[in-house]
Design a protein around this motif. Structure first.
Motif, PDB file in Angstrom:
ATOM      1  N   LYS A  43      62.399 -61.626  47.704  1.00 13.51           N
ATOM      2  CA  LYS A  43      63.563 -61.965  46.881  1.00 13.51           C
ATOM      3  C   LYS A  43      63.115 -62.132  45.431  1.00 13.51           C
ATOM      4  O   LYS A  43      62.867 -63.242  44.977  1.00 13.51           O
ATOM      5  CB  LYS A  43      64.205 -63.242  47.406  1.00 13.51           C
ATOM      6  CG  LYS A  43      64.794 -63.083  48.804  1.00 13.51           C
ATOM      7  CD  LYS A  43      65.520 -64.336  49.213  1.00 13.51           C
ATOM      8  CE  LYS A  43      66.384 -64.119  50.406  1.00 13.51           C
ATOM      9  NZ  LYS A  43      67.678 -63.520  50.127  1.00 13.51           N
TER      10      LYS A  43
ATOM     11  N   LYS B 220      62.851 -50.169  41.251  1.00 14.04           N
ATOM     12  CA  LYS B 220      62.590 -50.894  42.496  1.00 14.04           C
ATOM     13  C   LYS B 220      61.383 -51.820  42.377  1.00 14.04           C
ATOM     14  O   LYS B 220      60.893 -52.321  43.383  1.00 14.04           O
ATOM     15  CB  LYS B 220      62.332 -49.899  43.628  1.00 14.04           C
ATOM     16  CG  LYS B 220      63.462 -48.935  43.879  1.00 14.04           C
ATOM     17  CD  LYS B 220      63.070 -47.909  44.923  1.00 14.04           C
ATOM     18  CE  LYS B 220      64.180 -46.900  45.127  1.00 14.04           C
ATOM     19  NZ  LYS B 220      63.826 -45.877  46.122  1.00 14.04           N
TER      20      LYS B 220
ATOM     21  N   THR C 188      65.289 -53.918  45.607  1.00 15.15           N
ATOM     22  CA  THR C 188      66.606 -54.077  44.994  1.00 15.15           C
ATOM     23  C   THR C 188      67.629 -54.821  45.846  1.00 15.15           C
ATOM     24  O   THR C 188      68.641 -55.278  45.328  1.00 15.15           O
ATOM     25  CB  THR C 188      67.202 -52.714  44.594  1.00 15.15           C
ATOM     26  OG1 THR C 188      67.291 -51.880  45.765  1.00 15.15           O
ATOM     27  CG2 THR C 188      66.341 -52.028  43.546  1.00 15.15           C
ATOM     28  N   SER C 189      67.412 -54.946  47.153  1.00 11.83           N
ATOM     29  CA  SER C 189      68.370 -55.676  47.996  1.00 11.83           C
ATOM     30  C   SER C 189      67.640 -56.334  49.161  1.00 11.83           C
ATOM     31  O   SER C 189      66.527 -55.946  49.511  1.00 11.83           O
ATOM     32  CB  SER C 189      69.455 -54.735  48.532  1.00 11.83           C
ATOM     33  OG  SER C 189      68.934 -53.927  49.566  1.00 11.83           O
ATOM     34  N   ASP C 190      68.290 -57.321  49.772  1.00 17.19           N
ATOM     35  CA  ASP C 190      67.703 -57.999  50.927  1.00 17.19           C
ATOM     36  C   ASP C 190      67.474 -57.035  52.082  1.00 17.19           C
ATOM     37  O   ASP C 190      66.545 -57.196  52.866  1.00 17.19           O
ATOM     38  CB  ASP C 190      68.595 -59.156  51.400  1.00 17.19           C
ATOM     39  CG  ASP C 190      68.525 -60.361  50.478  1.00 17.19           C
ATOM     40  OD1 ASP C 190      67.733 -60.333  49.506  1.00 17.19           O
ATOM     41  OD2 ASP C 190      69.259 -61.328  50.716  1.00 17.19           O
ATOM     42  N   THR C 191      68.317 -56.027  52.195  1.00 15.47           N
ATOM     43  CA  THR C 191      68.183 -55.062  53.283  1.00 15.47           C
ATOM     44  C   THR C 191      66.963 -54.179  53.097  1.00 15.47           C
ATOM     45  O   THR C 191      66.174 -53.986  54.022  1.00 15.47           O
ATOM     46  CB  THR C 191      69.450 -54.178  53.380  1.00 15.47           C
ATOM     47  OG1 THR C 191      70.587 -55.030  53.537  1.00 15.47           O
ATOM     48  CG2 THR C 191      69.363 -53.226  54.540  1.00 15.47           C
ATOM     49  N   THR C 192      66.763 -53.669  51.888  1.00 15.09           N
ATOM     50  CA  THR C 192      65.634 -52.757  51.654  1.00 15.09           C
ATOM     51  C   THR C 192      64.320 -53.520  51.430  1.00 15.09           C
ATOM     52  O   THR C 192      63.254 -52.942  51.591  1.00 15.09           O
ATOM     53  CB  THR C 192      65.904 -51.843  50.440  1.00 15.09           C
ATOM     54  OG1 THR C 192      66.125 -52.664  49.278  1.00 15.09           O
ATOM     55  CG2 THR C 192      67.100 -50.948  50.685  1.00 15.09           C
TER      56      THR C 192
END
Length: 196
Positions: free
Chosen positions: A100, A114, A142-146
Motif C-alpha cells: 500500500k 507502477k 497502483t491498486s490493492d488488487t494488482t
C-alpha cells in the motif's frame, strides 16, 4: 474538659502519624511506566526492527546511466537488489500480502507509473523504485488488487506455517533518462498482511 483533652490527644496522634510517614520517605520517589500492545496477529514478519516493524533494504549507490526503465527494470547494467521477508503464521492461517504505497507514511507512486516515488526535497528526479516478484516481474503498485501477493503459506504444520517471500527492488528511470537528475533515493512502502 474531657472533650478538649480528647481533641488535643486526637490531633497529637494524627500529627505524630503524619511525621512518621514523612520520615519514612527518604531519597525521593518516582514511577515506572510500562507501555505496549498485546495482539493476536495470526502472522508476523521476521527481520523487521522496532515497534513499527520496519524492514530496511540497502539500494546502494547507482548511476542513472546504469538503470533500467520503469517498464523494463532489468534492462539496465545494475541488477535489482534481492531481499526476503520471512513470514511466520499460526496453524491453519492462509495469508496474503498487499503493498500500500499511499498508506500513512508511504512514498506514493510516480504519477502514471507502477513504481514508488522517491521521498525528500533532495530526492533524485525522474527516478523511482520498481518492486519485482520472485520471477523478476514488476509488481503493479497502483491498486490493492494488482499489489496483492499470495504467499502459499497456510500454516499446515502443527507449529504454524513459516515461509520466505522473495522480492527484488530496482532504481528505474520514469521518463527520458537524459533528463533524470541525481539525488537521494529513499522511499517507503507499507504493506499489510491479510488472513483468511
Amino acid at each position: 474538659m474531657k472533650k478538649l483533652y480528647l481533641a488535643i490527644l486526637s490531633l497529637s496522634i494524627i500529627a505524630a502519624s503524619g511525621s512518621t510517614f514523612a520520615a519514612s520517605v527518604k531519597g525521593g520517589s518516582g514511577q515506572i511506566n510500562f507501555m505496549g500492545i498485546i495482539n493476536n496477529d495470526a502472522c508476523s514478519v521476521d527481520g523487521s526492527t522496532g515497534k513499527d516493524k520496519v524492514i530496511s533494504v540497502d539500494m546502494g549507490n547507482v548511476s542513472i546511466k546504469d538503470m533500467g526503465s520503469d517498464t523494463a527494470p532489468n534492462a539496465g547494467r545494475i541488477s535489482a537488489n534481492d531481499f526476503n521477508l520471512k513470514v511466520n503464521c499460526n496453524a491453519g492461517t492462509k495469508v496474503s500480502m498487499v503493498f500500500k504505497p499511499s498508506l500513512n507514511g508511504g512514498s506514493g507512486l510516480v504519477t502514471g507509473k507502477k513504481v514508488l516515488k522517491l521521498q525528500g526535497s533532495d530526492a533524485a528526479k525522474g527516478v523511482g523504485i520498481a518492486l519485482l516478484d520472485s520471477d523478476g516481474a514488476v509488481i503493479d503498485l497502483t491498486s490493492d488488487t494488482t499489489a496483492l501477493v499470495t504467499t502459499g503459506l497456510s500454516g499446515e504444520k502443527a507449529a504454524g506455517g513459516d515461509g520466505t517471500l522473495s522480492f527484488a527492488a530496482a532504481y528505474v528511470t520514469t521518463g527520458d533518462a537524459t533528463t533524470a537528475v541525481a539525488g537521494t533515493g529513499n522511499a517507503t512502502l507499507p504493506f499489510v498482511l491479510q488472513y483468511e
